[in-house]
Write a protein that holds these residues in place. Structure first.
Motif, PDB file in Angstrom:
ATOM      1  N   VAL A 231       0.937  -1.083   0.044  1.00 54.02           N
ATOM      2  CA  VAL A 231      -0.036  -0.058  -0.046  1.00 54.02           C
ATOM      3  C   VAL A 231       0.820   1.280   0.035  1.00 54.02           C
ATOM      4  O   VAL A 231       0.685   2.083  -0.901  1.00 54.02           O
ATOM      5  N   ILE A 232       1.849   1.393   0.747  1.00 57.29           N
ATOM      6  CA  ILE A 232       2.757   2.369   0.856  1.00 57.29           C
ATOM      7  C   ILE A 232       3.562   2.697  -0.446  1.00 57.29           C
ATOM      8  O   ILE A 232       3.600   3.868  -0.880  1.00 57.29           O
ATOM      9  N   VAL A 233       4.089   1.664  -1.004  1.00 55.89           N
ATOM     10  CA  VAL A 233       4.731   1.790  -2.296  1.00 55.89           C
ATOM     11  C   VAL A 233       3.716   2.378  -3.054  1.00 55.89           C
ATOM     12  O   VAL A 233       4.117   3.107  -4.062  1.00 55.89           O
ATOM     13  N   THR A 234       2.606   1.784  -3.427  1.00 53.22           N
ATOM     14  CA  THR A 234       1.552   2.321  -4.205  1.00 53.22           C
ATOM     15  C   THR A 234       1.205   3.739  -4.092  1.00 53.22           C
ATOM     16  O   THR A 234       1.057   4.494  -4.938  1.00 53.22           O
ATOM     17  N   ILE A 235       1.212   4.039  -2.720  1.00 53.61           N
ATOM     18  CA  ILE A 235       0.921   5.559  -2.428  1.00 53.61           C
ATOM     19  C   ILE A 235       1.987   6.458  -2.893  1.00 53.61           C
ATOM     20  O   ILE A 235       1.778   7.449  -3.549  1.00 53.61           O
ATOM     21  N   VAL A 236       3.104   6.060  -2.881  1.00 59.45           N
ATOM     22  CA  VAL A 236       4.424   6.870  -3.058  1.00 59.45           C
ATOM     23  C   VAL A 236       4.385   7.045  -4.767  1.00 59.45           C
ATOM     24  O   VAL A 236       4.897   7.978  -5.077  1.00 59.45           O
ATOM     25  N   LYS A 237       3.824   6.111  -5.234  1.00 57.03           N
ATOM     26  CA  LYS A 237       4.028   6.070  -6.860  1.00 57.03           C
ATOM     27  C   LYS A 237       2.800   7.192  -7.436  1.00 57.03           C
ATOM     28  O   LYS A 237       3.032   7.372  -8.606  1.00 57.03           O
ATOM     29  N   ILE A 238       1.969   7.332  -6.554  1.00 52.52           N
ATOM     30  CA  ILE A 238       0.857   8.345  -7.069  1.00 52.52           C
ATOM     31  C   ILE A 238       1.340   9.765  -7.341  1.00 52.52           C
ATOM     32  O   ILE A 238       2.246  10.210  -6.669  1.00 52.52           O
ATOM     33  N   SER A 239       1.145  10.367  -8.420  1.00 52.94           N
ATOM     34  CA  SER A 239       1.770  11.537  -9.023  1.00 52.94           C
ATOM     35  C   SER A 239       1.510  12.733  -8.156  1.00 52.94           C
ATOM     36  O   SER A 239       2.432  13.644  -8.189  1.00 52.94           O
ATOM     37  N   THR A 240       0.377  13.052  -7.836  1.00 52.69           N
ATOM     38  CA  THR A 240      -0.191  14.116  -7.112  1.00 52.69           C
ATOM     39  C   THR A 240      -0.133  14.149  -5.496  1.00 52.69           C
ATOM     40  O   THR A 240      -0.158  13.110  -4.928  1.00 52.69           O
ATOM     41  N   ALA A 241       0.178  15.186  -4.926  1.00 51.70           N
ATOM     42  CA  ALA A 241       0.330  15.079  -3.349  1.00 51.70           C
ATOM     43  C   ALA A 241      -1.296  14.915  -2.783  1.00 51.70           C
ATOM     44  O   ALA A 241      -1.330  14.129  -1.909  1.00 51.70           O
ATOM     45  N   PHE A 242      -2.197  15.508  -3.578  1.00 50.31           N
ATOM     46  CA  PHE A 242      -3.415  15.345  -3.187  1.00 50.31           C
ATOM     47  C   PHE A 242      -4.072  14.054  -3.212  1.00 50.31           C
ATOM     48  O   PHE A 242      -4.829  13.474  -2.307  1.00 50.31           O
ATOM     49  N   GLY A 243      -3.570  13.185  -4.304  1.00 50.52           N
ATOM     50  CA  GLY A 243      -4.064  11.817  -4.396  1.00 50.52           C
ATOM     51  C   GLY A 243      -3.293  10.779  -3.399  1.00 50.52           C
ATOM     52  O   GLY A 243      -3.852   9.814  -3.029  1.00 50.52           O
ATOM     53  N   GLN A 244      -2.048  11.252  -3.022  1.00 52.87           N
ATOM     54  CA  GLN A 244      -1.237  10.610  -1.722  1.00 52.87           C
ATOM     55  C   GLN A 244      -2.123  10.734  -0.677  1.00 52.87           C
ATOM     56  O   GLN A 244      -1.977   9.591   0.382  1.00 52.87           O
ATOM     57  N   LYS A 245      -2.464  12.039  -0.335  1.00 55.88           N
ATOM     58  CA  LYS A 245      -2.911  12.301   0.910  1.00 55.88           C
ATOM     59  C   LYS A 245      -4.172  11.584   1.118  1.00 55.88           C
ATOM     60  O   LYS A 245      -4.663  10.959   2.129  1.00 55.88           O
ATOM     61  N   LYS A 246      -5.080  11.554  -0.029  1.00 55.54           N
ATOM     62  CA  LYS A 246      -6.422  10.867  -0.011  1.00 55.54           C
ATOM     63  C   LYS A 246      -6.349   9.273   0.365  1.00 55.54           C
ATOM     64  O   LYS A 246      -6.907   8.682   0.977  1.00 55.54           O
ATOM     65  N   ALA A 247      -5.400   8.570  -0.547  1.00 50.02           N
ATOM     66  CA  ALA A 247      -5.287   7.371  -0.414  1.00 50.02           C
ATOM     67  C   ALA A 247      -4.660   6.979   1.154  1.00 50.02           C
ATOM     68  O   ALA A 247      -4.893   5.913   1.579  1.00 50.02           O
ATOM     69  N   LEU A 248      -3.672   7.905   1.548  1.00 52.71           N
ATOM     70  CA  LEU A 248      -3.087   7.510   2.843  1.00 52.71           C
ATOM     71  C   LEU A 248      -4.313   7.509   3.922  1.00 52.71           C
ATOM     72  O   LEU A 248      -4.393   6.923   4.843  1.00 52.71           O
ATOM     73  N   SER A 249      -5.314   8.544   3.694  1.00 55.77           N
ATOM     74  CA  SER A 249      -6.183   8.683   4.631  1.00 55.77           C
ATOM     75  C   SER A 249      -7.147   7.611   4.762  1.00 55.77           C
ATOM     76  O   SER A 249      -8.010   7.396   5.659  1.00 55.77           O
ATOM     77  N   THR A 250      -7.357   6.942   3.726  1.00 54.56           N
ATOM     78  CA  THR A 250      -8.382   5.654   3.580  1.00 54.56           C
ATOM     79  C   THR A 250      -7.826   4.530   4.492  1.00 54.56           C
ATOM     80  O   THR A 250      -8.577   3.678   4.578  1.00 54.56           O
ATOM     81  N   CYS A 251      -6.578   4.496   4.658  1.00 50.08           N
ATOM     82  CA  CYS A 251      -5.987   3.215   5.334  1.00 50.08           C
ATOM     83  C   CYS A 251      -5.203   3.590   6.535  1.00 50.08           C
ATOM     84  O   CYS A 251      -4.953   2.753   7.291  1.00 50.08           O
ATOM     85  N   SER A 252      -5.172   4.965   6.926  1.00 54.91           N
ATOM     86  CA  SER A 252      -4.365   5.437   8.324  1.00 54.91           C
ATOM     87  C   SER A 252      -5.207   4.756   9.651  1.00 54.91           C
ATOM     88  O   SER A 252      -4.635   4.209  10.378  1.00 54.91           O
TER      89      SER A 252
END
Length: 322
Positions: free
Chosen positions: A223-244
């Motif tokens: 999950v963390i590897v996938t989030i890091v690969k997301i191109s935008t900071a907003f997308g990374q934050k949104k993805a991380l918030s769903t699994c935090s």
């Protein structure tokens, strides 16, 4: 209260904290009662809220419900007796009652481990293969997986209890702990089979803890590897918030246990009272805190809860104005 003859072993005595002065018994009993109240109210609220709100009856929140039910049961199995010990001086528990408590203590801990595995699987699919999420993860799928999480440890715990129950108990009947667990009980047994029972139990316990942990680590690493690969900071934050929330809950369950095990491995010893406190901390703190994590770290639950509170406040203001 020492018993020398195995045939007269009718009960055990829950000692709690051996070094605790009697003047603090009342304070400790109140503290345990408040912890139980937090566990009961918080987890009952989560169960009732998700059941009542149809919009929350989704796979992720069904897993939360199973974990809340587990946490509620664990608190109910362990805390009333130690509260009675410090509040009323009643620390005596029957022989079979102690084994029953031991069964549920280890069984519910194992169930938690497997439910956290299901939780990690849910987030793995949601983040790593989102286009397949609605097909692979449904309410029925989650219900079946959580059913297995409740079922798999049954046979394991049955084997542990059936091996420990016939042992000859000829030492002290004092349980130096706040509830009956396998180590506390079998340490009062005699005979050549005691060591075998303890080793078998350790192996089975490691299976129930480490097998789910291995997948959980793989899942969240992916999950963390996938989030890091997301191109935008907003997308990374949104993805991380769903699994935090899931990551917080998993860390609360595993990190303190790993700390105690690693400390013991490297020869760092704790006093008996400190050891009992650490065990209670990683056993009772997550059930009390998990509902708070659900409410404040999960977007849908937080938004629905705030909407309900806002609607209720408006309704009260209208009634008062009339």
């Amino acid at each position: 209260m020492i018993v020398s003859n195995v045939t007269t072993m009718r009960s055990f005595l829950i000692l709690g904290f051996p070094g605790l002065s009697p003047q603090y018994y009342g304070l400790v009993s109140v503290l345990f009662f408040l912890i139980y109240l937090a566990i009961a109210l918080g987890n009952i609220f989560i169960l009732a809220f998700v059941i009542y709100e149809k919009s929350l009856q989704k796979p992720t929140y069904l897993v939360f419900c199973h974990l809340a039910l587990n946490d509620l049961t664990f608190g109910t199995v362990t805390l009333p007796k130690i509260i009675a010990k410090y509040w009323f001086g009643d620390g005596v528990i029957s022989f079979y009652g102690c084994f029953t408590q031991m069964f549920f203590v280890h069984y519910l801990g194992s169930v938690t481990s497997f439910i956290l595995l299901v939780m990690a699987l849910d987030r793995f699919v949601a983040i790593c293969i989102p286009l397949r999420y609605s097909v692979l993860i449904t309410n029925n799928t989650i219900s079946a997986l959580c059913g297995f999480a409740w079922f798999i440890p049954l046979s394991v715990m049955g084997a542990i209890v059936s091996q420990a129950l016939p042992l000859p108990y000829c030492k002290s009947n004092i349980i130096t702990q706040c509830y009956c667990d396998h180590i506390s009980i079998t340490s009062q047994a005699c005979g050549e089979d005691v060591r075998a029972a303890q080793v078998t139990t350790l192996c089975l316990a490691m299976f129930c803890l480490l097998v789910p942990l291995a997948f959980i680590l793989f899942s969240y690493a992916s999950v963390i590897v996938t989030i890091v690969k997301i191109s935008t900071a907003f997308g990374q934050k949104k993805a991380l918030s769903t699994c935090s929330p899931q990551i917080f809950i998993t860390c609360l369950f595993y990190l303190p246990r790993c700390f105690v095990y690693v400390a013991n491995t490297f020869g760092f010893s704790f006093s008996l009272d400190v050891r009992i406190f650490l065990i209670l901390l990683y056993s009772l703190f997550p059930p009390a805190v998990n509902p708070i994590i659900y409410c404040f770290k999960t977007k849908d639950i937080k938004q629905t809860l705030m909407k309900k509170l806002k609607t209720t406040r408006i309704g009260i203001e209208i009634k008062l104005s009339l």
